[in-house]
Scaffold this motif. Sequence first.
Motif, PDB file in Angstrom:
ATOM      1  N   GLU A 130       6.801 -13.406 -32.888  1.00 10.99           N
ATOM      2  CA  GLU A 130       7.796 -13.841 -33.873  1.00 10.99           C
ATOM      3  C   GLU A 130       8.932 -12.824 -34.007  1.00 10.99           C
ATOM      4  OE1 GLU A 130       4.560 -13.256 -34.093  1.00 10.99           O
ATOM      5  OE2 GLU A 130       3.898 -13.143 -36.178  1.00 10.99           O
ATOM      6  N   ILE A 131       8.629 -11.558 -33.796  1.00  9.08           N
ATOM      7  CA  ILE A 131       9.683 -10.526 -33.903  1.00  9.08           C
ATOM      8  C   ILE A 131      10.679 -10.701 -32.753  1.00  9.08           C
ATOM      9  CG2 ILE A 131      10.182  -8.052 -33.962  1.00  9.08           C
ATOM     10  CD1 ILE A 131       7.223  -7.637 -34.803  1.00  9.08           C
ATOM     11  N   ALA A 132      10.136 -10.844 -31.550  1.00  6.86           N
ATOM     12  CA  ALA A 132      10.998 -10.995 -30.372  1.00  6.86           C
ATOM     13  C   ALA A 132      11.762 -12.312 -30.425  1.00  6.86           C
ATOM     14  CB  ALA A 132      10.152 -10.926 -29.106  1.00  6.86           C
ATOM     15  N   ALA A 133      11.062 -13.398 -30.794  1.00  4.35           N
ATOM     16  CA  ALA A 133      11.717 -14.705 -30.837  1.00  4.35           C
ATOM     17  C   ALA A 133      12.877 -14.686 -31.829  1.00  4.35           C
ATOM     18  CB  ALA A 133      10.700 -15.784 -31.216  1.00  4.35           C
ATOM     19  N   LEU A 134      12.631 -14.080 -33.001  1.00  8.46           N
ATOM     20  CA  LEU A 134      13.685 -14.024 -34.016  1.00  8.46           C
ATOM     21  C   LEU A 134      14.867 -13.186 -33.531  1.00  8.46           C
ATOM     22  CD1 LEU A 134      14.520 -14.803 -36.910  1.00  8.46           C
ATOM     23  CD2 LEU A 134      13.483 -12.654 -37.681  1.00  8.46           C
ATOM     24  N   ALA A 135      14.579 -12.045 -32.931  1.00  8.60           N
ATOM     25  CA  ALA A 135      15.651 -11.164 -32.473  1.00  8.60           C
ATOM     26  C   ALA A 135      16.512 -11.845 -31.408  1.00  8.60           C
ATOM     27  CB  ALA A 135      15.065  -9.866 -31.925  1.00  8.60           C
ATOM     28  N   ILE A 136      15.869 -12.473 -30.455  1.00  9.15           N
ATOM     29  CA  ILE A 136      16.637 -13.112 -29.376  1.00  9.15           C
ATOM     30  C   ILE A 136      17.420 -14.308 -29.922  1.00  9.15           C
ATOM     31  CG2 ILE A 136      16.452 -14.407 -27.205  1.00  9.15           C
ATOM     32  CD1 ILE A 136      14.047 -12.560 -26.518  1.00  9.15           C
ATOM     33  N   PHE A 137      16.750 -15.135 -30.750  1.00 13.91           N
ATOM     34  CA  PHE A 137      17.464 -16.290 -31.309  1.00 13.91           C
ATOM     35  C   PHE A 137      18.679 -15.837 -32.106  1.00 13.91           C
ATOM     36  CE2 PHE A 137      18.504 -19.066 -34.822  1.00 13.91           C
ATOM     37  CZ  PHE A 137      18.839 -20.223 -34.129  1.00 13.91           C
ATOM     38  N   LEU A 138      18.480 -14.857 -33.006  1.00 14.38           N
ATOM     39  CA  LEU A 138      19.595 -14.434 -33.869  1.00 14.38           C
ATOM     40  C   LEU A 138      20.705 -13.765 -33.060  1.00 14.38           C
ATOM     41  CD1 LEU A 138      17.897 -13.151 -37.145  1.00 14.38           C
ATOM     42  CD2 LEU A 138      19.099 -15.315 -36.736  1.00 14.38           C
ATOM     43  N   ASP A 139      20.339 -13.019 -32.053  1.00 13.20           N
ATOM     44  CA  ASP A 139      21.373 -12.386 -31.230  1.00 13.20           C
ATOM     45  C   ASP A 139      22.245 -13.455 -30.565  1.00 13.20           C
ATOM     46  OD1 ASP A 139      22.506  -9.903 -30.183  1.00 13.20           O
ATOM     47  OD2 ASP A 139      21.892 -10.720 -28.251  1.00 13.20           O
ATOM     48  N   ARG A 140      21.599 -14.526 -30.085  1.00 16.63           N
ATOM     49  CA  ARG A 140      22.387 -15.599 -29.451  1.00 16.63           C
ATOM     50  C   ARG A 140      23.156 -16.415 -30.486  1.00 16.63           C
ATOM     51  NH1 ARG A 140      19.167 -17.481 -24.061  1.00 16.63           N
ATOM     52  NH2 ARG A 140      18.786 -15.353 -23.378  1.00 16.63           N
ATOM     53  N   TYR A 141      22.523 -16.674 -31.624  1.00 20.31           N
ATOM     54  CA  TYR A 141      23.175 -17.485 -32.660  1.00 20.31           C
ATOM     55  C   TYR A 141      24.392 -16.769 -33.241  1.00 20.31           C
ATOM     56  CZ  TYR A 141      23.678 -20.037 -37.076  1.00 20.31           C
ATOM     57  OH  TYR A 141      24.182 -20.751 -38.146  1.00 20.31           O
ATOM     58  N   THR A 142      24.288 -15.446 -33.420  1.00 20.54           N
ATOM     59  CA  THR A 142      25.384 -14.694 -34.060  1.00 20.54           C
ATOM     60  C   THR A 142      26.280 -13.986 -33.051  1.00 20.54           C
ATOM     61  OG1 THR A 142      24.125 -12.628 -34.201  1.00 20.54           O
ATOM     62  CG2 THR A 142      23.908 -14.154 -36.059  1.00 20.54           C
TER      63      THR A 142
END
Length: 168
Positions: A130-142
Motif C-alpha cells: 500500500e505504501i508503494a502503490a500510494l506513492a506511485i499513484f500520487l506521483d503520477r496523479y500530481t
Amino acid sequence: MGFRVMRMGHRPQRDKRVTTHVALVARALGADGIFVDAADAVLEESVRSVVDRFGGDFEIETGVGWREAIRRTGCATVHLTMYGQRVDDALGKIPRGGDLLIMVGAEKVPPEVYRAADFNVSVGNQPHSEIAALAIFLDRYTGGAALYADRGGRMKVIPNERGKTVES
Ligand code: SAM
C-alpha cells in the motif's frame, strides 16, 4: 480541490509502522489528510508530531471507516488494488476539478469496496505494498508537484548533494 487518503484494515499493534508510512507518503505527496479506520491515538500523535516539526496542514483522523469517509468527503473515489484497471488507463478518467479520496487496504479488502469505488486502479498487477502503490499513484496523479513545496515548517531540509542541511 485536494485529495485525502483512506487507510483500511489498520491493526494498531501490527500495522503501526506501515500505516505511519502510508500517512507520511500521503503528506509528502500533497494530500490534505488521512482517515484510518481503527482508532489509534499513538498513530495520530506520531503523524501530528511530523506535521508540527515539518509544517503544512495535513490532518489525521482515526476511527473513521471507509463508508463514513466516502459519505463525509462526497467526492470521487479511487481504490488502489492489484486487480484494478491500469493506472495509466485510469488517470485520464479520474476527475481533476474536485476532491478525490484514495483508498488503500491492508490484508483482505471487502468486496463492497470494489463496488463502492468509482475507480479500481492497479499499479501493476503484481501484489506489493500500500505504501508503494500510494506513492506511485500520487506521483503520477500530481506529477510530483508537492515533493519540494515549502510547508512553512519549523524544520526545513535544504537539498544537499553530500550531507544533511536542516534549518530550524
Ligand atoms: N490481496 C490483497 C487485496 O485484497 O487487495 C492485497 C493486500 S496488499 C498487502 C495491501 C494493499 O496494498 C492493497 O489493499 C492495495 O491497496 C495495495 N496494493 C498492493 N499491491 C497493489 C498493486 N499492484 N496495485 C495497487 N495497489 C496495490
